[in-house]
Write a protein that holds these residues in place. Structure first.
Motif, PDB file in Angstrom:
ATOM      1  N   ASP A 123       0.840  -1.204   0.000  1.00 19.58           N
ATOM      2  CA  ASP A 123       0.000   0.000   0.000  1.00 19.58           C
ATOM      3  C   ASP A 123       0.871   1.249   0.000  1.00 19.58           C
ATOM      4  O   ASP A 123       1.861   1.333   0.734  1.00 19.58           O
ATOM      5  CB  ASP A 123      -0.909   0.036   1.234  1.00 19.58           C
ATOM      6  N   ALA A 124       0.483   2.223  -0.794  1.00 20.91           N
ATOM      7  CA  ALA A 124       1.217   3.489  -0.831  1.00 20.91           C
ATOM      8  C   ALA A 124       0.955   4.268   0.454  1.00 20.91           C
ATOM      9  O   ALA A 124      -0.174   4.299   0.960  1.00 20.91           O
ATOM     10  CB  ALA A 124       0.783   4.317  -2.046  1.00 20.91           C
ATOM     11  N   PHE A 125       2.010   4.886   0.994  1.00 21.48           N
ATOM     12  CA  PHE A 125       1.857   5.663   2.221  1.00 21.48           C
ATOM     13  C   PHE A 125       1.106   6.950   1.908  1.00 21.48           C
ATOM     14  O   PHE A 125       1.416   7.660   0.953  1.00 21.48           O
ATOM     15  CB  PHE A 125       3.224   5.985   2.818  1.00 21.48           C
ATOM     16  N   ASP A 126       0.112   7.253   2.734  1.00 21.41           N
ATOM     17  CA  ASP A 126      -0.687   8.457   2.537  1.00 21.41           C
ATOM     18  C   ASP A 126      -1.134   8.966   3.907  1.00 21.41           C
ATOM     19  O   ASP A 126      -1.451   8.165   4.799  1.00 21.41           O
ATOM     20  CB  ASP A 126      -1.913   8.154   1.669  1.00 21.41           C
ATOM     21  N   HIS A 127      -1.182  10.279   4.075  1.00 21.82           N
ATOM     22  CA  HIS A 127      -1.551  10.844   5.369  1.00 21.82           C
ATOM     23  C   HIS A 127      -3.002  10.533   5.744  1.00 21.82           C
ATOM     24  O   HIS A 127      -3.368  10.576   6.923  1.00 21.82           O
ATOM     25  CB  HIS A 127      -1.304  12.351   5.380  1.00 21.82           C
ATOM     26  N   SER A 128      -3.834  10.217   4.756  1.00 26.25           N
ATOM     27  CA  SER A 128      -5.217   9.847   5.057  1.00 26.25           C
ATOM     28  C   SER A 128      -5.278   8.516   5.803  1.00 26.25           C
ATOM     29  O   SER A 128      -6.287   8.188   6.441  1.00 26.25           O
ATOM     30  CB  SER A 128      -6.040   9.753   3.769  1.00 26.25           C
ATOM     31  N   ASN A 129      -4.188   7.758   5.753  1.00 19.04           N
ATOM     32  CA  ASN A 129      -4.139   6.475   6.464  1.00 19.04           C
ATOM     33  C   ASN A 129      -4.248   6.652   7.972  1.00 19.04           C
ATOM     34  O   ASN A 129      -4.701   5.749   8.672  1.00 19.04           O
ATOM     35  CB  ASN A 129      -2.835   5.734   6.156  1.00 19.04           C
ATOM     36  N   PHE A 130      -3.814   7.820   8.475  1.00 15.44           N
ATOM     37  CA  PHE A 130      -3.840   8.036   9.917  1.00 15.44           C
ATOM     38  C   PHE A 130      -5.269   8.021  10.449  1.00 15.44           C
ATOM     39  O   PHE A 130      -5.524   7.530  11.552  1.00 15.44           O
ATOM     40  CB  PHE A 130      -3.153   9.355  10.273  1.00 15.44           C
ATOM     41  N   LEU A 131      -6.199   8.544   9.667  1.00 18.06           N
ATOM     42  CA  LEU A 131      -7.598   8.524  10.075  1.00 18.06           C
ATOM     43  C   LEU A 131      -8.129   7.088  10.081  1.00 18.06           C
ATOM     44  O   LEU A 131      -8.843   6.674  10.998  1.00 18.06           O
ATOM     45  CB  LEU A 131      -8.430   9.408   9.145  1.00 18.06           C
ATOM     46  N   LYS A 132      -7.759   6.298   9.066  1.00 12.15           N
ATOM     47  CA  LYS A 132      -8.199   4.907   8.981  1.00 12.15           C
ATOM     48  C   LYS A 132      -7.597   4.083  10.119  1.00 12.15           C
ATOM     49  O   LYS A 132      -8.228   3.165  10.642  1.00 12.15           O
ATOM     50  CB  LYS A 132      -7.791   4.312   7.633  1.00 12.15           C
ATOM     51  N   ARG A 133      -6.380   4.434  10.494  1.00 13.44           N
ATOM     52  CA  ARG A 133      -5.672   3.714  11.540  1.00 13.44           C
ATOM     53  C   ARG A 133      -6.328   3.861  12.913  1.00 13.44           C
ATOM     54  O   ARG A 133      -6.186   3.000  13.788  1.00 13.44           O
ATOM     55  CB  ARG A 133      -4.219   4.221  11.582  1.00 13.44           C
ATOM     56  N   LYS A 134      -7.080   4.925  13.103  1.00 15.77           N
ATOM     57  CA  LYS A 134      -7.635   5.224  14.421  1.00 15.77           C
ATOM     58  C   LYS A 134      -8.626   4.170  14.905  1.00 15.77           C
ATOM     59  O   LYS A 134      -8.765   3.935  16.101  1.00 15.77           O
ATOM     60  CB  LYS A 134      -8.268   6.615  14.423  1.00 15.77           C
ATOM     61  N   ARG A 135      -9.320   3.503  13.979  1.00 17.25           N
ATOM     62  CA  ARG A 135     -10.275   2.480  14.411  1.00 17.25           C
ATOM     63  C   ARG A 135      -9.533   1.252  14.955  1.00 17.25           C
ATOM     64  O   ARG A 135     -10.072   0.530  15.792  1.00 17.25           O
ATOM     65  CB  ARG A 135     -11.219   2.101  13.272  1.00 17.25           C
ATOM     66  N   ILE A 136      -8.292   1.043  14.450  1.00 17.84           N
ATOM     67  CA  ILE A 136      -7.474  -0.053  14.962  1.00 17.84           C
ATOM     68  C   ILE A 136      -7.065   0.250  16.401  1.00 17.84           C
ATOM     69  O   ILE A 136      -7.143  -0.601  17.294  1.00 17.84           O
ATOM     70  CB  ILE A 136      -6.218  -0.275  14.088  1.00 17.84           C
ATOM     71  N   ILE A 137      -6.636   1.475  16.627  1.00 13.00           N
ATOM     72  CA  ILE A 137      -6.231   1.884  17.970  1.00 13.00           C
ATOM     73  C   ILE A 137      -7.406   1.779  18.932  1.00 13.00           C
ATOM     74  O   ILE A 137      -7.318   1.149  19.987  1.00 13.00           O
ATOM     75  CB  ILE A 137      -5.687   3.330  17.964  1.00 13.00           C
ATOM     76  N   ALA A 138      -8.525   2.373  18.539  1.00 14.25           N
ATOM     77  CA  ALA A 138      -9.672   2.468  19.439  1.00 14.25           C
ATOM     78  C   ALA A 138     -10.318   1.125  19.735  1.00 14.25           C
ATOM     79  O   ALA A 138     -10.888   0.926  20.810  1.00 14.25           O
ATOM     80  CB  ALA A 138     -10.708   3.420  18.846  1.00 14.25           C
ATOM     81  N   GLY A 139     -10.229   0.190  18.799  1.00 13.98           N
ATOM     82  CA  GLY A 139     -10.933  -1.075  18.969  1.00 13.98           C
ATOM     83  C   GLY A 139     -10.240  -2.088  19.841  1.00 13.98           C
ATOM     84  O   GLY A 139     -10.820  -3.116  20.190  1.00 13.98           O
ATOM     85  N   LEU A 140      -9.009  -1.814  20.245  1.00 11.66           N
ATOM     86  CA  LEU A 140      -8.209  -2.811  20.948  1.00 11.66           C
ATOM     87  C   LEU A 140      -8.419  -2.848  22.457  1.00 11.66           C
ATOM     88  O   LEU A 140      -8.048  -3.817  23.106  1.00 11.66           O
ATOM     89  CB  LEU A 140      -6.721  -2.581  20.670  1.00 11.66           C
ATOM     90  N   SER A 141      -8.986  -1.785  23.025  1.00 16.02           N
ATOM     91  CA  SER A 141      -8.874  -1.655  24.478  1.00 16.02           C
ATOM     92  C   SER A 141     -10.182  -1.541  25.232  1.00 16.02           C
ATOM     93  O   SER A 141     -11.261  -1.393  24.652  1.00 16.02           O
ATOM     94  CB  SER A 141      -8.028  -0.430  24.812  1.00 16.02           C
TER      95      SER A 141
END
Length: 245
Positions: A123-141
């Motif tokens: 996957d190409a690195f893109d700053h929009s990925n940070f928003l998508k990444r947030k559901r991974i962070i939030a869903g773990l805990s």
């Protein structure tokens, strides 16, 4: 579903189908919290973050964050310093690291936890990925802690997602004039986060109890015998030895 797939994700409606990891991650039956905040953290909030994690050390929680500047890397470095497991959630594939300056922390994170991402290495690195990444962070805990955030900080998005998962969100309040506290104050004012002033607030809210390990030691009895009692005692020992009693 793979047995290593994080249990908390199974209760999220938008959980990732595939999750990539590296390191020594073990979330089985662990207390897990998210710690996020501004990349431009103030010195007093960095100190608060460090003391907060230090206080939690006896409860052995897993500290999750985004491996970014500021509060994120402070939380993860502090976890390592206290021998706590920490996991960084990345907004790119495992073949790179952002920010690059944090490459020096990768080995210690992997030894004390590791990294998660749902992005492929192609996957190409893109700053929009940070928003998508947030559901991974939030869903773990079990709970998300917002240490410091401006009025439009990215941490507020991370805090909004666990609310949709019916998870706890806590925020550290600050003075109204402090620009980097306005986001936290707003979360609290809108009742989207509980007030966090110390680690005790989190422990009470989640009803965390330390594991009690009681070592029962049998005391040896020391008995002084008279001469005739010693003769009798020896006689009884011999009788028992010969199965006569």
């Amino acid at each position: 579903m793979d047995e290593d797939y994080p249990e908390k994700f199974k209760h999220c409606f938008d959980c990732p189908i595939l999750l990539f990891q590296r390191g020594n991650i073990d979330l089985h039956k662990k207390r897990i919290i998210i710690i996020v905040g501004t990349r431009n953290a103030t010195s007093h909030r960095i100190e608060f973050c460090e003391q907060f994690i230090k206080y939690l050390e006896p409860l052995d929680p897993v500290i999750i964050s985004g491996f970014a500047y500021g509060i994120d890397i402070t939380a993860q470095r502090t976890a390592i310093n206290h021998n706590l497991q920490t996991v960084g959630c990345l907004a790119h594939g495992l073949n790179q690291i952002y920010p690059k300056v944090h490459f020096k922390y990768m080995k210690s994170v992997e030894e004390n936890g590791g990294f998660f991402t749902d992005f492929w290495s192609t996957d190409a690195f893109d700053h929009s990925n940070f928003l998508k990444r947030k559901r991974i962070i939030a869903g773990l805990s079990e709970a998300t802690i917002v240490i410091e955030s401006a009025e439009k900080g990215g941490s507020l998005v991370t805090a909004d997602i666990p609310n949709s998962y019916d998870r706890k969100v806590l925020a550290v309040p600050g003075r109204p004039a402090d620009l980097l506290s306005r986001g936290c104050n707003e979360l609290i004012k809108r009742q989207q986060a509980h007030v966090l002033t110390s680690a005790a607030d989190l422990i009470s809210m989640l009803n965390w109890q330390p594991e009690r390990k009681e070592n029962v030691v049998q005391k040896r009895l020391s008995v002084e015998l008279e001469d005739d009692e010693k003769v009798l005692f020896k006689f009884l020992q011999e009788m028992e030895k010969n199965n006569l009693i």
